[in-house]
Design a protein around this motif. Structure first.
Motif, short mmCIF file in Angstrom:
data_model
loop_
_atom_site.label_atom_id
_atom_site.label_comp_id
_atom_site.label_asym_id
_atom_site.label_seq_id
_atom_site.Cartn_x
_atom_site.Cartn_y
_atom_site.Cartn_z
N MET A 105 -10.49 25.23 -24.22
CA MET A 105 -9.76 25.12 -25.47
C MET A 105 -9.14 26.47 -25.86
N ARG A 106 -9.90 27.56 -25.68
CA ARG A 106 -9.41 28.88 -26.03
C ARG A 106 -8.20 29.27 -25.17
N LYS A 107 -8.23 28.90 -23.90
CA LYS A 107 -7.11 29.20 -23.01
C LYS A 107 -5.85 28.46 -23.47
N LEU A 108 -6.04 27.26 -23.96
CA LEU A 108 -4.91 26.48 -24.46
C LEU A 108 -4.30 27.14 -25.70
N LEU A 109 -5.13 27.67 -26.59
CA LEU A 109 -4.64 28.36 -27.78
C LEU A 109 -3.89 29.65 -27.41
N LEU A 110 -4.29 30.32 -26.36
CA LEU A 110 -3.60 31.53 -25.92
C LEU A 110 -2.24 31.20 -25.31
N PHE A 111 -2.08 30.01 -24.82
CA PHE A 111 -0.84 29.59 -24.17
C PHE A 111 0.27 29.31 -25.18
N PHE A 112 -0.07 28.86 -26.41
CA PHE A 112 0.93 28.49 -27.42
C PHE A 112 1.88 29.63 -27.80
N PRO A 113 1.42 30.84 -28.06
CA PRO A 113 2.38 31.90 -28.39
C PRO A 113 3.37 32.17 -27.25
N ILE A 114 2.88 32.10 -26.03
CA ILE A 114 3.77 32.32 -24.87
C ILE A 114 4.80 31.19 -24.78
N LEU A 115 4.35 29.97 -25.03
CA LEU A 115 5.26 28.82 -25.01
C LEU A 115 6.33 28.95 -26.09
N PHE A 116 5.92 29.28 -27.32
CA PHE A 116 6.89 29.44 -28.41
C PHE A 116 7.88 30.56 -28.12
N PHE A 117 7.42 31.65 -27.56
CA PHE A 117 8.31 32.76 -27.21
C PHE A 117 9.31 32.32 -26.15
N ALA A 118 8.86 31.60 -25.15
CA ALA A 118 9.75 31.12 -24.09
C ALA A 118 10.82 30.18 -24.65
N ILE A 119 10.44 29.32 -25.57
CA ILE A 119 11.40 28.41 -26.19
C ILE A 119 12.42 29.21 -26.99
N PHE A 120 11.97 30.20 -27.75
CA PHE A 120 12.88 31.05 -28.53
C PHE A 120 13.87 31.76 -27.62
N VAL A 121 13.39 32.34 -26.52
CA VAL A 121 14.27 33.05 -25.58
C VAL A 121 15.30 32.08 -24.99
N ALA A 122 14.87 30.89 -24.64
CA ALA A 122 15.80 29.90 -24.07
C ALA A 122 16.88 29.51 -25.09
N LEU A 123 16.49 29.28 -26.33
CA LEU A 123 17.47 28.92 -27.36
C LEU A 123 18.43 30.07 -27.64
N ALA A 124 17.92 31.28 -27.69
CA ALA A 124 18.78 32.45 -27.91
C ALA A 124 19.76 32.60 -26.76
N PHE A 125 19.31 32.41 -25.55
CA PHE A 125 20.19 32.53 -24.37
C PHE A 125 21.29 31.47 -24.41
N VAL A 126 20.95 30.25 -24.72
CA VAL A 126 21.94 29.17 -24.80
C VAL A 126 22.95 29.47 -25.91
N GLY A 127 22.47 29.95 -27.05
CA GLY A 127 23.36 30.26 -28.16
C GLY A 127 24.33 31.38 -27.86
N MET A 128 23.94 32.31 -27.02
CA MET A 128 24.81 33.44 -26.68
C MET A 128 25.85 33.09 -25.62
N GLN A 129 25.84 31.90 -25.10
CA GLN A 129 26.78 31.51 -24.05
C GLN A 129 28.13 31.05 -24.59
N ARG A 130 28.29 31.02 -25.93
CA ARG A 130 29.59 30.65 -26.50
C ARG A 130 30.61 31.74 -26.20
N ASP A 131 31.90 31.39 -26.28
CA ASP A 131 32.96 32.36 -26.03
C ASP A 131 32.85 33.57 -26.94
N ASP A 132 32.59 33.33 -28.21
CA ASP A 132 32.45 34.41 -29.19
C ASP A 132 31.19 34.14 -29.99
#
Length: 179
Positions: A1-28
């Motif tokens: 259970m503790r290992k699962l709780l440690l995984f959540f911050p990494i998962l949220f960070f990865a989702i944030f990075v993916a969304l930021a990357f997609v958002g920056m792909q616009r022309d401007d």
């Protein structure tokens, strides 16, 4: 259970990075999107600014390229862009002004002090027109084609740099030119 709780911050960070990357792909990535690009300009709903006749929808369908500029006397960036608007007006480019949520006396004093670049202008005291046009903040300028179609939206002060890098290419891409 503790290992699962440690995984959540990494998962949220990865989702944030993916969304930021997609958002920056616009022309401007810093430009605000506008749903009115390529469509007829939204409804004009203006009141008189101290006896001056406000512009109407029919004025936006007149021949040639024209600008609709949302401004206010209390807006410091509006003061900064004013020389560019004066220059465009002196070159024969119609600039239509929308005074946004402003005291009419202060708006007229602003124009008397800096000069009036507007072919016609009116006031939008309740921001009804600004809301229809999707204005986020001041100043904002919309470049319209000869049939009143919105070619481009410029957020922030209209500068010589914006003219060269954004406005002129958009106007040329539409097969038009400034006078």
């Amino acid at each position: 259970m503790r290992k699962l709780l440690l995984f959540f911050p990494i998962l949220f960070f990865a989702i944030f990075v993916a969304l930021a990357f997609v958002g920056m792909q616009r022309d401007d990535p810093i430009a605000l999107p506008s749903t009115s690009i390529g469509q007829t300009a939204p409804l004009v709903q203006l009141q008189r600014l101290e006896g001056n006749k406000p512009f109407a929808q029919s004025d936006l369908a007149a021949a040639g390229v024209k600008l609709v500029n949302f401004w206010a006397s209390w807006c410091a960036p509006c003061r900064a862009e004013h020389p560019t608007l004066m220059d465009l007006s002196q070159k024969g480019i119609p600039v239509y002004g929308v005074n946004y949520k402003d005291d009419p006396a202060k708006a007229l004093a602003f124009l008397q002090e800096l000069g009036n670049p507007y072919t016609l202008s009116g006031t939008d005291p309740d921001a009804k027109m600004a809301l229809d046009w999707g204005v986020y903040g001041l100043p904002e300028t919309f470049i319209l084609g000869p049939d009143g179609t919105v070619l481009l939206r410029v957020t922030g002060p209209l500068t010589q740099r914006n003219l060269v890098t954004r406005v002129l290419p958009a106007v040329k891409a539409a097969g038009l030119s400034f006078p």
